[in-house]
Design an enzyme around this catalytic site. Structure first.
Site, PDB file in Angstrom:
ATOM      1  N   HIS A 346      40.871 -56.814  47.931  1.00 34.35           N
ATOM      2  CA  HIS A 346      40.402 -55.462  48.253  1.00 34.35           C
ATOM      3  C   HIS A 346      40.575 -54.467  47.114  1.00 34.35           C
ATOM      4  CE1 HIS A 346      39.390 -55.670  52.577  1.00 34.35           C
ATOM      5  NE2 HIS A 346      40.345 -56.575  52.665  1.00 34.35           N
ATOM      6  N   LYS A 534      39.717 -39.547  53.571  1.00 35.60           N
ATOM      7  CA  LYS A 534      40.143 -40.889  53.183  1.00 35.60           C
ATOM      8  C   LYS A 534      41.572 -40.805  52.687  1.00 35.60           C
ATOM      9  CE  LYS A 534      36.672 -41.040  50.321  1.00 35.60           C
ATOM     10  NZ  LYS A 534      36.020 -42.315  50.554  1.00 35.60           N
ATOM     11  N   ARG A 535      42.154 -41.953  52.416  1.00 32.06           N
ATOM     12  CA  ARG A 535      43.507 -41.985  51.875  1.00 32.06           C
ATOM     13  C   ARG A 535      43.559 -41.172  50.582  1.00 32.06           C
ATOM     14  NH1 ARG A 535      45.662 -46.088  48.620  1.00 32.06           N
ATOM     15  NH2 ARG A 535      43.716 -47.227  48.877  1.00 32.06           N
ATOM     16  N   LYS A 540      40.526 -41.892  44.015  1.00 32.94           N
ATOM     17  CA  LYS A 540      39.516 -41.410  44.956  1.00 32.94           C
ATOM     18  C   LYS A 540      39.052 -39.993  44.607  1.00 32.94           C
ATOM     19  CE  LYS A 540      41.200 -44.420  48.661  1.00 32.94           C
ATOM     20  NZ  LYS A 540      40.024 -45.229  48.975  1.00 32.94           N
ATOM     21  N   THR A 642      34.466 -47.874  53.408  1.00 33.93           N
ATOM     22  CA  THR A 642      33.787 -48.029  54.696  1.00 33.93           C
ATOM     23  C   THR A 642      33.440 -46.662  55.281  1.00 33.93           C
ATOM     24  OG1 THR A 642      35.937 -48.219  55.807  1.00 33.93           O
ATOM     25  CG2 THR A 642      34.791 -50.270  55.273  1.00 33.93           C
ATOM     26  N   LYS A 646      30.143 -45.150  57.569  1.00 29.57           N
ATOM     27  CA  LYS A 646      30.237 -44.388  58.822  1.00 29.57           C
ATOM     28  C   LYS A 646      29.472 -43.068  58.703  1.00 29.57           C
ATOM     29  CE  LYS A 646      34.735 -46.511  59.272  1.00 29.57           C
ATOM     30  NZ  LYS A 646      36.109 -46.394  58.787  1.00 29.57           N
TER      31      LYS A 646
END
Length: 803
Positions: A346, A534-535, A540, A642, A646
């Site tokens: 991942h 998100k985390r 990110k 992901t 969504k």
């Protein structure tokens, strides 16, 4: 029991009184929730039993999905939907003056995960059951999960998750199936019948007690199982302080991801990983032996999938059982093991590829370490035969090197298939991060692009949009999500676009009300909802987002001719408790929000909201309301994502880099229906390999960047003093590891394109409709079908269930 509302009402009232010993008038909403949950679990119990019996009696191959996380979200509403009884229950409760929505809100999200890894596992379980595939999950029953996040004065504060405070209606404790897992101790070598064998002795036992949760497929008779292990003191005596032993034992299933910045935390994490795999494998083997009386066919009837590196110890643990308990020869045990286990990677981040110090690992798991040593020795010998004299390659690929156990290397060597989770991610693994392994094992590597369950993230989370879609193309898409492509015929249909506009506005108003209730911030539901949830991690790049907000604020203050469509920036994220840099980014977002939201000159055009304690149940309100989906990770760093799927499925437009599944989303909908910016993956990788990036160049030559960065440290943000100096230093002194400044100009340009596109309402709605139409490919049903056929070799049991 659930055939009509009258029979449901009678059963509900009877169950309520029998369970709580009180009249309906005395009951609480909490009582109603647990009563209904218990009724649903009992309602499906016969299907649950028959599913397990059919899997056993038909000798069908089954897959077991081992994951350190399962981010389930609330189960009541999803289970009612999957069973097709939600409307009967809703009407029956309504006649009793009970709101089903209020009952659903009572349920607490299960504290079993954190981010995309755990949510992916949950989506996969849903798809396995809905496709009538024999597949089950194995995880840990964390008492307190990760943590509940509170934002106090802009700072993240962590509180224990109390998700089990009122019990869990969905679980069934099975003490009779408890497993013993051993830590510490010694390895004793004995000679039996002229052969040497090994025994793990003087260990410290922990009892793994299973709690089973039913996984209900959508309108099928399949009910698979998620088995969660709870760590409890063993009944066997131990030679240490009883209370200390109890505390250390229960700590194994206390928290998800204990702080591993110190040795005790590292040991606890490693304990968790071995606890999960040892209990799971012993349980799987026990069930297999009961059916077949032998393990020689184990790999033919069982597929074990390890979700990231956390469960990699399944490889040496399976070897231990086959060698020490089944008395197999090494070659036979290795053949079974390496044809049973498959592995999903991942990440491309080297720091996320787990490595354990040998001096910590060996005492805790002495026999398992011996087996890893042997695996490593045999593997290195194999490498030597293929690359004689190439010591550097062998050193780079070894499982044991430089005093470390390299878990990703062990995973690749001991698995029969290794997959990435997006096309670009898999290519990077093959061409760079795991190039040596790909050259040695080319047939092992494959891609399985992630997916999400549209039943949770569209059908349940957005019933308004679901109804509109069904009205236009029928309900076939619910079971066959690729049918959503039929919407492409309607992307210019005025009636459909008007319906889409109405739905989006309804969902934005609903989220705006929630935001005002939770934060006190009143936002304009007609503004662009620009969302990044998100985390919290540096790669990110929530930081890039907030720096852009600071830039917009500066322009609005300084340039009277500068105009934008009113914009609401919405954030949600948890930072790992020991990740201090990420926690400073959370504080920065909230500090900027304080300035922006209270400035009468800018607040009509710009609002910033940080929603605390981001979780699945909150996400179900956020995704349907979003206009813009921020997917702005540094290219090559996000394996897939992901959240991007969504958002897309709910009609939000992707603003992102060519990273992870953004690439495939862009290819699916066309470049005109997304907003792409920034460095490409190959450019990032070139910088990393060859150098040449100088963050100071962007600071000196771009006034916008210079002004924004200076405001991190010059007192512009009230009461922060030198708090954000580490962020400032990371961008300049440490040369901006994730290329935030390099991508800043491109990001600003892309945001301007978003602003202009939104002004053309009809065009924006067409782009939104196009994204929804192409989202069916990103269903976890498609992903699981690929896993089932290409990796696991499992087949639907639908015909068996209907016999």
């Amino acid at each position: 029991m659930f055939s009509d509302k009258k029979s449901f009402q009678e059963a509900f009232l009877k169950k309520l009184e029998m369970t709580y010993g009180k009249s309906f008038k005395e009951s609480t909403v909490q009582d109603h929730y647990h009563t209904l949950g218990n009724m649903v679990r009992e309602y499906i119990s016969s299907d649950w039993i028959s599913t397990n019996e059919i899997h056993r009696s038909s000798h069908t191959k089954q897959v077991y999905y081992l994951s350190i996380e399962f981010l389930l979200g609330r189960l009541l509403g999803q289970n009612l939907l999957n069973l097709g009884i939600r409307e009967v229950v809703k009407e029956g409760l309504s006649d009793l003056n009970i709101s089903l929505e209020n009952i659903e809100e009572i349920e607490v999200d299960a504290g079993l995960g954190n981010g995309g890894l755990g949510r992916l596992a949950a989506c996969f379980l849903d798809s396995l059951a809905s496709l009538n595939l024999p597949g089950h999950g194995y995880g840990i029953r964390y008492k307190h999960g990760l943590f509940d996040q509170k934002i106090v004065n802009g700072f993240q504060i962590e509180l224990p998750e109390q998700w089990l405070r009122h019990g869990n209606s969905w679980e069934v404790r099975k003490l009779d199936q408890a497993i013993e897992v051993n830590f510490w101790g010694e390895v004793e070598m004995v000679q039996e019948d002229g052969k040497f064998s090994f025994r793990h002795v003087k260990g410290e036992p922990v009892s793994a007690v299973p709690y089973d949760i039913p996984v209900i497929g959508y309108k099928t008779d399949t009910v698979n199982t998620l088995r969660l292990w709870n760590a409890e003191p063993s009944s066997f005596p131990v030679h240490k302080d009883v209370m200390e032993y109890k505390r250390q034992t229960e700590a194994v299933s206390e928290f998800l991801y204990p702080d591993d910045t110190h040795e005790d935390g590292k040991i606890l994490r490693l304990k968790q990983q071995y606890f999960l795999v040892s209990a799971s494998l012993q349980s799987i083997i026990r069930a297999h032996r009961n059916t077949y009386q032998t393990l020689t066919n184990f790999h033919e009837k069982v597929a074990i999938h390890i979700n990231d590196t956390h469960p990699v110890l399944a490889i040496p643990e399976l070897m231990r059982i086959l060698l020490d308990e089944e008395k197999m020869e090494w070659e036979d045990a290795w053949y079974i093991t390496s044809n049973t286990i498959s592995y999903t990677n991942h990440t491309t981040l080297s720091e996320a590829l787990e490595k354990w110090p040998i001096d910590l690992f060996q005492p805790l798991l002495p026999r398992v370490y011996m087996i890893i040593e042997e695996i490593n020795e045999r593997f290195c010998k194999e490498l030597w035969e293929s690359y004689p004299g190439d010591w550097q390659r062998i050193e780079n690929m070894a499982i044991l090197a430089h005093g470390l156990v390299k878990m990703a290397h062990l995973a690749i060597v001991g698995s029969y298939k290794v997959n990435g989770v997006a096309k670009i991610h898999t290519d990077i693994l093959k061409e760079r991060e795991m190039k040596d392994f790909y050259q040695f094992y080319p047939a092992k590597f494959n891609n399985k692009t992630n997916g999400i369950t549209h039943r949770r993230w569209l059908l349940k989370a957005n019933p308004q949009l679901s109804s509109l879609i069904t009205e236009v193309i029928g309900d076939q898409w619910i079971k066959q999500p690729h049918s959503l492509i039929k919407l492409q015929e309607y992307v210019k249909d005025p009636s459909f676009l008007q319906g889409l506009k109405t739905v989006k506005q309804q969902r934005k108003k609903l989220l705006a009300d929630i935001i005002q209730e939770q934060t006190g911030i009143k936002i304009d539901s007609n503004s662009i909802f620009d969302v990044q949830v998100k985390r919290l991690h540096a790669y990110k790049r929530q930081l890039l987002n907030v720096l852009h907000i600071m830039y917009l604020y500066n322009r609005l203050k300084e340039d009277p001719n500068f105009q934008i469509v009113p914009r609401t920036f919405i954030f949600g994220a948890k930072a790992s408790p020991g990740y201090y840099y990420a926690k400073k980014v959370i504080k920065l977002i909230n500090s900027v929000a304080d300035v922006v939201n209270h400035d009468p000159q800018t607040s009509p055009f710009l609002k910033v909201v940080f929603l605390e304690n981001y979780r699945v149940s909150l996400a179900e309100y956020i995704f349907p309301a979003a206009d813009v989906s921020e997917q702005i990770s540094t290219a090559s760093k996000e394996a897939s994502g992901t959240g991007n799927m969504k958002f897309m499925m709910n009609g939000a437009l992707t603003l992102g880099t060519m990273d992870g599944a953004n690439v495939e989303i862009s290819e699916a909908v066309g470049k005109d229906n997304v907003f792409i910016f920034g460095l490409k993956a190959e450019e990032v990788l070139s910088y990393q390999q060859n150098g040449g990036y100088r963050a100071y160049d962007y600071y000196h030559h771009d006034k916008r960047i210079r002004q924004v960065l200076e405001r991190l440290t010059n007192g512009f943000l009230p009461d922060t003093y030198d708090l954000f100096e580490p962020i400032y230093d990371s961008l300049l002194m440490q040369n901006d590891e994730y290329y935030v400044l390099r991508d800043f100009d491109s990001y600003v340009t892309a945001q301007q394109k978003v602003n202009e596109a939104y002004r053309n309402e009809n065009k924006w709605l067409q782009m939104s409709a196009t994204n929804i139409a192409h989202s069916g490919f990103f269903s976890s049903d498609r992903t699981i079908e690929e896993y089932a056929s290409d990796i696991w070799g499992i087949h639907s049991t639908k015909n068996l269930l209907n016999q």
